[in-house]
Each structure stands twice: as structure tokens, then as C-alpha cells.
Design an enzyme around this catalytic site. Structure first.
Site, PDB file in Angstrom:
ATOM      1  N   ASP A  81       0.829  -1.202   0.000  1.00 60.07           N
ATOM      2  CA  ASP A  81       0.000   0.000   0.000  1.00 60.07           C
ATOM      3  C   ASP A  81       0.863   1.252   0.000  1.00 60.07           C
ATOM      4  O   ASP A  81       2.066   1.204   0.270  1.00 60.07           O
ATOM      5  CB  ASP A  81      -0.952   0.007   1.190  1.00 60.07           C
ATOM      6  N   GLU A 135      -0.122  -1.001   5.674  1.00 56.06           N
ATOM      7  CA  GLU A 135       1.001  -0.584   6.518  1.00 56.06           C
ATOM      8  C   GLU A 135       0.960   0.898   6.836  1.00 56.06           C
ATOM      9  O   GLU A 135       1.448   1.326   7.884  1.00 56.06           O
ATOM     10  CB  GLU A 135       2.328  -0.931   5.816  1.00 56.06           C
TER      11      GLU A 135
END
Length: 365
Positions: A81, A135
Site C-alpha cells: 500500500d 502498513e
């Protein structure tokens, strides 16, 4: 409702070029909570080109493992991400520099991992490749943390490498991070008659004075010098321009060396700030990780990739591996100071060098 088309696998030609693969991964938008498309592409690629790997899909996290019966296992992980896009996609390549969201944090590292996961069907160690989600947002959503809680057997290993940006050098461990709110209360009054009230914002002055004069320490841990930091990062208070505020909150972030636990960091914050007029409330805490460089596998890895190890000042998921008892280091392309920047960019040579270093270590053992 029609089902989405199955994701297409990346070609072997693309997988053999970590720079082009980085651009391809970056050009699939994957802001946190929107990782499905990139996770589908990674899964499709591994299923198409890596029959030597056992695959597990957990939400938008993908775990791919060899089962060669090697004496030791390593985990090599990266998050898929990014922070929000701000007119910095699609990527562009200019004079040996790849520009765009995710080039540093951390799709350059993920490209290295994905290419090698397909290429190396008989590495010297058993390898667990992990591509995980969420994350860049709240810690409780972190895909690696979810795996650690619900499928810890998938992360069992003797050593771990996280592909976070480290300028292509080994960065050991990481600082811990603690966020606290300093809360004050007062009494509302009309600002024309301020003496009838008690100003909650003014009550923060002792804490501001402490922050202005505080000198953060540099702490040596296992041969690496970790610089700490203590800063106010936000202040709120007040209800109107003519009202004495009856409540105020200042948020403080403490980045602490991995010689301390989160509980020890909290005690220090209370010693510095807590008083009759200021309440200290912890809102987020994550312990750091010691360097992990004394582990034999870490020493061998460092010798293979070369360079002088440095400390990781920011918090990274190496701390999750450390909590599981697995020594871990950061190793990936990109300047960490450019992570999340609108002009995020990576020197392509760093991507190539990281792929070469990791390949050499895994192939030679």
C-alpha cells in the site's frame, strides 16, 4: 453485479527488469484500504510463474513459501500500500530516476521481492516472501500484524528482511514511537472578562517550555547510534474567538531508541509532563527493535551485500519480527526522507543494486 475480470500476471520479461516492474507496480494505485488490484496482480503472477512456492492469501496479504527442507528459513517482506496519491502517478523515468507515488515507499522493494520470488526456485535458504496490506494506516489494521496474530506459523523464521527504503544499505532495527496527549482543563468566560475564566491553552505553557529546552538523546545500541526525538505535533483548543477555552490538548510524539520498552518511554513522558494541571494520555505506542546484526544470518547477509550498517530512525515492521523473536533488518532501494513526499523518486541504480545483492546472498547461502 458482475465479477471483476481476473488479474493478469506480469510477464517474465517484466519480472526480469526490477526497474520496469517497479513502475508497473506503482502504476497500479494501491492507497491503503484499496490494495485488492495490486494484490490480485501479485497473486496471479506467483501462480503463473512460481510453481515452486506454496501460496496463502489472507485478505490482501500474500504469503509465498518454499518448502525445500533447508536448515534455515528467512522471511523477506514488503507492504503493497501507499499513502494517498497527489498528482504523482503515472510514474515517469528521467535521467536514471523513477518518479511517482510508491517508488520509494515501497514498491521498489516489492519489485525486487516479486522478481526474485519467481526467479529463485532453489535458494540456499527456505524463503517466505510476504506482500502485505495496510502498513500506512493505523497499526491495528496492519496486514503483517494480522498475520502475526492469526497465522504466526506462516512467519516462523531464523531471520527477516524488510524491504523498506534504506538507500540500498542495511539499516538495523528501528526506533520505537509513542504518542501522548497532554490534556488541560479550565473555565470558560467571555474574553472581555478573561479574569473570570481559566485559560486551558495557557496551562500548556509548562509543557511547551519543557519541549523547547529538551535535548533528545543519541543512544548507542549494539554498535548503532539511534537519535531520539521529542516534539509537539498538534494542538487543539477553544470554541470561539471571544471565549476563554476550557479545554486544550497537545499531541506529543516521542521517538525512542530500542534500548527502551514502550512502558519505559511512557514513564519518561509522565515524568516530564504529568502534573496537577496536565494529564498525560497515551494514544499510540509501538516498541522499537534492536539492530539484530549479531545474528549469524544477519552477519552473513551484511557480508554479502556490503556497506556499513546504519540505524533506522523511523519505526518499521522489523519491530513486529523482533517481537516474534526473529532478528530483522531493513534493506531496500530509496531515500527514506523522500517517502510520502509529493516528489517521491528513486534512483534506478539502487533498485538494480538491491536486487543484485539479495540475489547473490540467497543464491550462494
Amino acid at each position: 453485479m458482475t465479477e471483476p475480470e481476473p488479474a493478469a500476471a506480469f510477464s517474465r520479461t517484466l519480472l526480469a527488469d526490477p526497474v520496469a516492474l517497479t513502475a508497473a507496480l506503482c502504476d497500479i494505485p494501491s492507497v491503503s484500504a484499496d490494495e485488492r488490484a495490486i494484490a490480485d496482480a501479485i497473486e496471479a503472477t506467483l501462480r503463473a510463474h512460481a510453481p515452486h512456492l506454496e501460496l496463502v492469501r489472507d485478505g490482501d496479504a500474500i504469503v509465498a513459501r518454499t518448502a525445500l527442507g533447508r536448515a534455515q528459513r528467512v522471511v523477506i517482506a514488503g507492504h503493497i500500500d501507499t499513502v494517498p496519491i497527489n498528482d504523482n502517478l503515472p510514474t515517469r523515468l528521467e535521467q536514471g530516476v523513477l518518479h511517482g507515488r510508491g517508488t520509494v515507499d515501497m514498491k521498489g522493494g516489492c519489485a525486487v521481492l516479486l522478481g526474485l520470488a519467481v526467479e529463485l526456485d532453489a535458494p540456499a535458504y527456505d524463503v517466505t516472501w510476504v506482500f502485505y496490506d495496510h502498513e500506512e494506516v493505523s497499526s491495528d489494521l496492519n496486514g503483517l500484524g494480522r498475520l502475526a496474530r492469526t497465522r504466526p506459523e506462516l512467519l516462523e523464521a531464523d531471520f527477516a528482511i524488510l524491504g523498506e527504503p534504506s538507500n540500498g544499505t542495511v539499516e538495523g532495527g528501528c526506533n520505537g514511537t509513542l504518542r501522548v496527549e497532554l490534556r488541560t482543563t479550565g473555565r470558560r468566560a467571555h474574553s472581555a472578562r478573561a479574569w473570570k475564566g481559566v485559560n486551558a491553552i495557557h496551562a500548556l505553557q509548562p509543557a511547551l517550555a519543557t519541549l523547547a529546552t529538551y535535548e533528545p538523546a543519541t543512544v548507542e545500541v549494539d554498535g548503532l547510534a539511534y537519535r531520539e526525538g521529542l516534539n509537539a505535533v498538534g494542538v487543539t483548543g477553544g470554541v470561539a474567538g471571544n471565549v476563554i477555552p476550557d479545554a486544550a490538548v497537545m499531541e506529543v510524539n516521542y521517538r525512542f531508541a530500542p534500548d527502551k520498552s514502550a512502558a519505559e518511554a511512557e514513564r519518561l513522558m509522565r515524568e516530564l509532563f504529568e502534573s496537577e494541571s496536565i494529564a498525560v494520555v497515551v494514544t499510540d505506542a509501538a516498541a522499537g527493535a534492536r539492530p539484530g546484526l549479531d545474528a549469524p544470518l544477519a552477519q552473513h547477509f551484511l557480508a554479502a551485500v556490503g556497506g556499513t550498517p546504519a540505524p533506522k530512525y523511523g519505526w518499521t515492521d522489523v519491530a513486529r519480527f523482533s517481537e516474534l523473536g526473529i532478528p530483522a533488518v531493513n534493506y531496500g532501494p530509496g531515500d527514506p526522507s523522500l517517502a510520502h513526499a509529493d516528489d517521491e523518486r528513486v534512483e534506478v541504480q539502487q533498485i538494480v543494486d538491491c536486487a543484485r545483492g539479495l540475489r547473490a546472498w540467497l543464491a550462494a547461502g
